[in-house]
Design a protein around this motif. Structure first.
Motif, short mmCIF file in Angstrom:
data_model
loop_
_atom_site.label_atom_id
_atom_site.label_comp_id
_atom_site.label_asym_id
_atom_site.label_seq_id
_atom_site.Cartn_x
_atom_site.Cartn_y
_atom_site.Cartn_z
N UNK A 127 0.80 -1.24 0.00
CA UNK A 127 0.00 0.00 0.00
C UNK A 127 0.82 1.29 0.00
N UNK A 128 2.14 1.20 0.24
CA UNK A 128 2.94 2.45 0.33
C UNK A 128 3.34 2.92 -1.08
N UNK A 129 2.99 4.14 -1.45
CA UNK A 129 3.36 4.61 -2.80
C UNK A 129 4.82 5.01 -2.86
N UNK A 130 5.66 4.05 -3.17
CA UNK A 130 7.10 4.33 -3.13
C UNK A 130 7.69 4.52 -4.53
N UNK A 131 7.26 3.69 -5.49
CA UNK A 131 7.93 3.76 -6.80
C UNK A 131 7.61 5.07 -7.50
N UNK A 132 6.33 5.44 -7.49
CA UNK A 132 5.98 6.69 -8.18
C UNK A 132 6.61 7.88 -7.45
N UNK A 133 6.75 7.78 -6.12
CA UNK A 133 7.43 8.85 -5.38
C UNK A 133 8.90 8.95 -5.77
N UNK A 134 9.56 7.80 -5.90
CA UNK A 134 10.98 7.82 -6.31
C UNK A 134 11.12 8.39 -7.71
N UNK A 135 10.17 8.04 -8.60
CA UNK A 135 10.22 8.52 -9.99
C UNK A 135 9.94 10.01 -10.10
N UNK A 136 8.89 10.47 -9.37
CA UNK A 136 8.40 11.83 -9.60
C UNK A 136 8.92 12.84 -8.59
N UNK A 137 8.90 12.48 -7.31
CA UNK A 137 9.26 13.46 -6.29
C UNK A 137 10.78 13.50 -6.10
N UNK A 138 11.37 12.31 -6.04
CA UNK A 138 12.85 12.24 -5.88
C UNK A 138 13.45 12.03 -7.27
N UNK A 139 13.16 12.96 -8.18
CA UNK A 139 13.54 12.74 -9.58
C UNK A 139 14.93 13.32 -9.88
N UNK A 140 15.74 13.49 -8.85
CA UNK A 140 17.07 14.08 -9.04
C UNK A 140 18.10 13.23 -8.31
N UNK A 141 19.32 13.71 -8.28
CA UNK A 141 20.39 12.87 -7.73
C UNK A 141 20.63 13.12 -6.24
N UNK A 142 19.68 13.81 -5.57
CA UNK A 142 19.94 14.19 -4.17
C UNK A 142 19.58 13.11 -3.15
N UNK A 143 18.99 12.02 -3.63
CA UNK A 143 18.64 10.93 -2.71
C UNK A 143 19.91 10.22 -2.25
N UNK A 144 20.01 9.96 -0.96
CA UNK A 144 21.22 9.29 -0.46
C UNK A 144 20.99 7.82 -0.11
N UNK A 145 19.86 7.55 0.53
CA UNK A 145 19.65 6.16 0.94
C UNK A 145 18.18 5.83 1.09
N UNK A 146 17.89 4.54 0.95
CA UNK A 146 16.55 4.01 1.24
C UNK A 146 16.77 2.84 2.19
N UNK A 147 16.09 2.88 3.32
CA UNK A 147 16.21 1.83 4.33
C UNK A 147 14.81 1.39 4.70
N UNK A 148 14.57 0.08 4.70
CA UNK A 148 13.19 -0.25 5.00
C UNK A 148 12.91 -1.66 5.43
N UNK A 149 11.74 -1.80 6.03
CA UNK A 149 11.16 -3.11 6.31
C UNK A 149 10.20 -3.35 5.15
N UNK A 150 10.57 -4.27 4.27
CA UNK A 150 9.84 -4.40 3.00
C UNK A 150 9.03 -5.69 2.92
N UNK A 151 9.09 -6.52 3.96
CA UNK A 151 8.37 -7.79 3.90
C UNK A 151 7.40 -7.91 5.08
#
Ligand SMILES: NC(=O)c1ccc[n+]([C@@H]2O[C@H](COP(=O)([O-])OP(=O)(O)OC[C@H]3O[C@@H](n4cnc5c(N)ncnc54)[C@H](OP(=O)(O)O)[C@@H]3O)[C@@H](O)[C@H]2O)c1
Length: 395
Positions: A127-151
């Motif tokens: 349910x978490x909108x992550x891919x579209x956020x990475x594509x559209x909101x974080x659409x530049x090179x300023x992202x440093x890390x993604x850390x998560x509980x994914x399962x």
């Protein structure tokens, strides 16, 4: 202009039925179901028989169907369905992370070649909108890390172990009964499912396309009472965490169990919930949390992709197009807790240095530094008498 969409759905299990339910309760979407392909025609269904078919071509070749929704648990069949639909220039929505992770390169190429959308938001954190956020909101090179509980399934198990003193086996059975677990639960417990999701995140976060064998995963299947007692004594729990981080031009990633202090943000993510922390160079940390498994929550993400297709949305793979030229490398030092028993000989030469060595009648452990690329080669990774957990000192 928003267009009307006619759906051909593959799969009417946990997620397929969730999608049907969510679609039925949503007024604003101009989409209707034309046919559903399933595997077992003899199964009792909640919809009229005229909805169903077992012939995949009846959907793929139907000119009236413009969007294929792939929600099955058979990876090879899913790959064949998705690729043949894309080649027929039908847009596709999928939740199948294993299939997507195993064929990322080809699936990205087919979208460009046939100029067609392939959306898979539900595959990552339900349910978490992550891919579209990475594509559209974080659409530049300023992202440093993604850390998560994914399962969601392993998080459900670990929450029940630490908060309700349940056994691993009982908690896994419950997760399966509630529809949170994969058909093959080893995909969850051995960290493969979270690794596949991390691979999808790596594409949209850093433009890096990898093969599954290039990313390390280690699960929670060796966790025993000693590990749990150790964590409790230090006021910590254990969580299965996937990480990717950029340092300079280099990106590393892995999925492993970690000791997490009780006060840590990720310790607020419990049961079937998923949680992600995105760290930007200037925005600092942002925390996303939501249900990571279950029919309705996963169905909601599938519906959001269907809705995006009504305005012809497609992933642009911006980080790949920006030619960021990040280099993926497992040459990274980790601090690990390695618990073992008298039957096992741990070779000190496997580690960069050993900070703590504890031996007792019941169990032994060391806390040591190890290079991730060496750890991936260790012969003893599958030994059930050994368990590895990252300490709380890794970022
Ligand atoms: N469950 C979750 O919380 C969740 C969350 C995120 C993503 N996902 C992903 O969503 C997908 C579906 O998961 P699920 O939990 O809904 O699985 P599921 O409950 O086991 O249902 C699987 C469905 O696929 C159908 N099926 C299997 N092989 C088929 C084939 N070759 N042709 C046509 N239909 C076929 C089955 O048909 P029958 O009904 O006839 O057996 C069943 O309806 C998987 O890729 C999973 O990884 C699941």
């Amino acid at each position: 202009m928003e267009k009307r969409i006619r759906l051909g759905i593959f799969g009417f299990g946990c997620v397929g039925q969730g999608l049907y339910n969510v679609l039925n309760h949503t007024r604003g979407i101009n989409a209707s179901i034309r046919k559903i392909c399933i595997r077992h025609p003899e199964k009792k269904r909640t919809l009229e028989a005229s909805y169903f078919t077992t012939d995949r071509d009846e959907i793929i070749n139907d000119p009236e169907i413009d969007v294929i929704v792939e929600l099955i648990d058979d990876v090879q069949a899913a790959y064949e369905i998705v690729t043949s639909a894309l080649k027929k220039r039908k847009a596709v929505v999928s939740a199948n992370k294993k299939m997507i992770a195993e064929h990322l390169d080809e699936l990205i190429r087919l979208q460009a070649e046939y100029k067609v959308s392939f959306l898979y938001e539900a595959s990552c954190c339900a349910s978490i909108p992550i891919i579209r956020n990475l594509e559209e909101y974080y659409d530049n090179e300023l992202l440093r890390s993604v850390t998560g509980i994914l399962n969601g399934s392993t998080n459900y198990i670990l929450t029940h172990i630490f908060q309700h003193n349940k056994s691993f086996e009982k908690a896994l059975k419950e997760a399966q009964e509630m529809g949170f677990a994969e058909s093959d639960p080893r995909l969850d417990t051995e960290g493969y499912d979270a690794k596949y999701k991390l691979m999808i995140i790596l594409v949209h976060a850093f433009g890096i396309v990898l093969r599954p064998d290039e990313v390390f995963n280690y699960g929670i299947q060796h966790l025993n009472d000693f590990d749990i007692r150790y964590a409790r004594e230090k006021n910590m729990t254990v969580k299965l965490i996937a990480r990717c981080r950029k340092i300079g031009n280099k990106v590393y990633g892995y999925c492993m169990p970690e000791f997490v202090p009780v006060s840590d943000t990720l310790n607020k993510v419990n049961y079937e919930y998923n949680g992600l922390i995105l760290e930007g160079a200037f925005s600092e940390n942002q925390f996303f949390m939501g249900k990571g498994a279950g029919g309705n929550s996963t169905g909601s993400a599938v519906l959001s992709d269907i809705s995006a297709l009504t305005y012809e949305y497609k992933y642009e793979y911006k980080k790949i197009d920006q030619h960021l030229n990040y280099r993926y490398s497992n040459d990274h030092l980790l601090e690990v807790f390695v618990r073992y028993n008298a039957k096992v000989k741990i070779d000190a030469g496997d580690f960069e240095n050993i900070a703590v060595r504890y031996e007792s009648a019941d169990f032994n452990y060391i806390i040591a530094k190890v290079n991730l690329q060496h750890l991936m080669q260790f012969k003893w990774l599958a030994d059930p008498d050994i368990n590895i957990i990252l300490t709380e000192n890794n970022a």
